[in-house]
Design a protein around this motif. Sequence first.
Motif, PDB file in Angstrom:
ATOM      1  N   ASP A   1      94.257  45.175   5.685  1.00 51.52           N
ATOM      2  CA  ASP A   1      94.053  45.762   7.001  1.00 51.52           C
ATOM      3  C   ASP A   1      94.779  47.105   7.060  1.00 51.52           C
ATOM      4  OD1 ASP A   1      92.573  43.653   7.860  1.00 51.52           O
ATOM      5  OD2 ASP A   1      94.269  42.604   8.798  1.00 51.52           O
ATOM      6  N   GLY A   2      94.161  48.115   7.536  1.00 48.28           N
ATOM      7  CA  GLY A   2      94.739  49.436   7.681  1.00 48.28           C
ATOM      8  C   GLY A   2      94.609  50.287   6.420  1.00 48.28           C
ATOM      9  N   GLN A   3      93.921  49.799   5.409  1.00 48.93           N
ATOM     10  CA  GLN A   3      93.716  50.573   4.176  1.00 48.93           C
ATOM     11  C   GLN A   3      92.268  51.014   4.086  1.00 48.93           C
ATOM     12  OE1 GLN A   3      94.950  48.234   0.812  1.00 48.93           O
ATOM     13  NE2 GLN A   3      97.142  48.526   1.230  1.00 48.93           N
ATOM     14  N   ARG A   4      92.085  52.177   3.453  1.00 49.80           N
ATOM     15  CA  ARG A   4      90.747  52.697   3.268  1.00 49.80           C
ATOM     16  C   ARG A   4      90.658  53.269   1.843  1.00 49.80           C
ATOM     17  NH1 ARG A   4      90.232  50.236   7.160  1.00 49.80           N
ATOM     18  NH2 ARG A   4      89.483  50.860   9.199  1.00 49.80           N
ATOM     19  N   CYS A   5      89.429  53.336   1.329  1.00 48.77           N
ATOM     20  CA  CYS A   5      89.185  53.911   0.010  1.00 48.77           C
ATOM     21  C   CYS A   5      88.345  55.165   0.218  1.00 48.77           C
ATOM     22  CB  CYS A   5      88.445  52.898  -0.863  1.00 48.77           C
ATOM     23  SG  CYS A   5      88.182  53.496  -2.543  1.00 48.77           S
ATOM     24  N   MET A   6      88.910  56.317  -0.225  1.00 49.41           N
ATOM     25  CA  MET A   6      88.200  57.587  -0.085  1.00 49.41           C
ATOM     26  C   MET A   6      88.234  58.314  -1.421  1.00 49.41           C
ATOM     27  SD  MET A   6      89.497  58.992   3.581  1.00 49.41           S
ATOM     28  CE  MET A   6      90.925  58.048   3.975  1.00 49.41           C
ATOM     29  N   GLN A   7      87.073  58.585  -1.967  1.00 52.33           N
ATOM     30  CA  GLN A   7      86.912  59.292  -3.239  1.00 52.33           C
ATOM     31  C   GLN A   7      87.702  58.613  -4.361  1.00 52.33           C
ATOM     32  OE1 GLN A   7      88.024  63.342  -2.466  1.00 52.33           O
ATOM     33  NE2 GLN A   7      86.140  63.772  -1.314  1.00 52.33           N
ATOM     34  N   GLY A   8      87.696  57.330  -4.414  1.00 54.02           N
ATOM     35  CA  GLY A   8      88.349  56.559  -5.461  1.00 54.02           C
ATOM     36  C   GLY A   8      89.854  56.436  -5.287  1.00 54.02           C
ATOM     37  N   ARG A   9      90.394  56.813  -4.118  1.00 51.81           N
ATOM     38  CA  ARG A   9      91.823  56.712  -3.845  1.00 51.81           C
ATOM     39  C   ARG A   9      92.056  55.798  -2.642  1.00 51.81           C
ATOM     40  NH1 ARG A   9      93.090  63.140  -4.079  1.00 51.81           N
ATOM     41  NH2 ARG A   9      92.536  63.440  -6.262  1.00 51.81           N
ATOM     42  N   ARG A  10      93.180  55.075  -2.717  1.00 55.33           N
ATOM     43  CA  ARG A  10      93.517  54.137  -1.652  1.00 55.33           C
ATOM     44  C   ARG A  10      94.503  54.802  -0.692  1.00 55.33           C
ATOM     45  NH1 ARG A  10      94.264  47.873  -1.902  1.00 55.33           N
ATOM     46  NH2 ARG A  10      92.826  48.194  -3.591  1.00 55.33           N
ATOM     47  N   PHE A  11      94.233  54.665   0.604  1.00 55.90           N
ATOM     48  CA  PHE A  11      95.092  55.232   1.645  1.00 55.90           C
ATOM     49  C   PHE A  11      95.497  54.115   2.599  1.00 55.90           C
ATOM     50  CE2 PHE A  11      92.862  58.904   0.068  1.00 55.90           C
ATOM     51  CZ  PHE A  11      93.822  59.906   0.095  1.00 55.90           C
ATOM     52  N   GLN A  12      96.718  54.237   3.146  1.00 54.30           N
ATOM     53  CA  GLN A  12      97.253  53.277   4.127  1.00 54.30           C
ATOM     54  C   GLN A  12      97.411  53.995   5.456  1.00 54.30           C
ATOM     55  OE1 GLN A  12      98.266  49.940   3.622  1.00 54.30           O
ATOM     56  NE2 GLN A  12      98.538  49.913   5.852  1.00 54.30           N
ATOM     57  N   ARG A  13      97.025  53.335   6.520  1.00 51.75           N
ATOM     58  CA  ARG A  13      97.131  53.919   7.863  1.00 51.75           C
ATOM     59  C   ARG A  13      98.566  53.801   8.353  1.00 51.75           C
ATOM     60  NH1 ARG A  13      95.304  57.310  11.567  1.00 51.75           N
ATOM     61  NH2 ARG A  13      95.302  56.454  13.649  1.00 51.75           N
ATOM     62  N   VAL A  14      99.125  54.975   8.790  1.00 55.13           N
ATOM     63  CA  VAL A  14     100.449  55.026   9.398  1.00 55.13           C
ATOM     64  C   VAL A  14     100.316  55.752  10.720  1.00 55.13           C
ATOM     65  CG1 VAL A  14     101.775  54.913   7.240  1.00 55.13           C
ATOM     66  CG2 VAL A  14     101.051  57.107   8.141  1.00 55.13           C
TER      67      VAL A  14
ATOM     68  N   ASN B   1     100.136  58.541  13.216  1.00 52.50           N
ATOM     69  CA  ASN B   1      99.717  59.936  13.128  1.00 52.50           C
ATOM     70  C   ASN B   1      99.152  60.336  11.769  1.00 52.50           C
ATOM     71  OD1 ASN B   1     100.376  60.518  15.786  1.00 52.50           O
ATOM     72  ND2 ASN B   1     102.466  61.119  15.246  1.00 52.50           N
ATOM     73  N   GLY B   2      98.548  59.475  10.964  1.00 47.25           N
ATOM     74  CA  GLY B   2      97.907  59.911   9.737  1.00 47.25           C
ATOM     75  C   GLY B   2      97.738  58.809   8.701  1.00 47.25           C
ATOM     76  N   TRP B   3      97.564  59.243   7.467  1.00 46.59           N
ATOM     77  CA  TRP B   3      97.324  58.342   6.337  1.00 46.59           C
ATOM     78  C   TRP B   3      98.318  58.666   5.223  1.00 46.59           C
ATOM     79  CZ3 TRP B   3      93.549  54.651   6.617  1.00 46.59           C
ATOM     80  CH2 TRP B   3      92.630  54.772   7.647  1.00 46.59           C
ATOM     81  N   VAL B   4      98.674  57.644   4.410  1.00 41.21           N
ATOM     82  CA  VAL B   4      99.567  57.811   3.254  1.00 41.21           C
ATOM     83  C   VAL B   4      98.798  57.360   2.012  1.00 41.21           C
ATOM     84  CG1 VAL B   4     101.691  57.035   2.135  1.00 41.21           C
ATOM     85  CG2 VAL B   4     101.654  57.440   4.584  1.00 41.21           C
ATOM     86  N   HIS B   5      98.882  58.200   0.981  1.00 36.34           N
ATOM     87  CA  HIS B   5      98.199  57.895  -0.289  1.00 36.34           C
ATOM     88  C   HIS B   5      98.997  56.846  -1.059  1.00 36.34           C
ATOM     89  CE1 HIS B   5      97.103  59.099  -4.591  1.00 36.34           C
ATOM     90  NE2 HIS B   5      96.040  58.477  -4.086  1.00 36.34           N
ATOM     91  N   LEU B   6      98.320  55.863  -1.580  1.00 30.84           N
ATOM     92  CA  LEU B   6      98.965  54.834  -2.416  1.00 30.84           C
ATOM     93  C   LEU B   6      98.494  55.042  -3.854  1.00 30.84           C
ATOM     94  CD1 LEU B   6      98.351  51.791  -0.048  1.00 30.84           C
ATOM     95  CD2 LEU B   6     100.411  53.150  -0.254  1.00 30.84           C
TER      96      LEU B   6
END
Length: 136
Positions: A111-124, A126-131
């Motif tokens: 929950d709160g994670q997204r995959c964009m252009q083969g990269r995983r991001f976590q929702r924080v 005011n924005g997103w953090v790359h994992l």
Amino acid sequence: MEREEPRMGRPDLSSVEFREPIRINAIPSEPRSLWWQVALGVFIALMAHSMIVGMYQRYEMRQATEQLNADMKKLDAQWQRETAAATQAIRQTTTRYPTAAPQARPAPLLDGQRCMQGRRFQRVDNGWVHLPREPC
């Protein structure tokens, strides 16, 4: 004193002495042949000296070269041992900490994670953090 007239007869040569003729030479023959002998002797002595010195220098150079070769073999063997020890130490340190094996299947998105252009991001906030360690 009465004067004697010359008589025509045989002369008395018993009291006459004959000398060898005096020969005047500008350069006597003896010293010239002596000079060549001295010059030849000096030349031969210098040649012998040069040969002896040359052989001695060659002997010294050969000894120095052999010593240098022996020293280089010792240094080469020492370098080989040190290189092998360093290589072994590097191999031991790399085998203690193996690298992470790539995962065959990426973990499912939480929950709160997204995959964009083969990269995983976590929702924080005011924005997103790359994992970066977790591919999608």
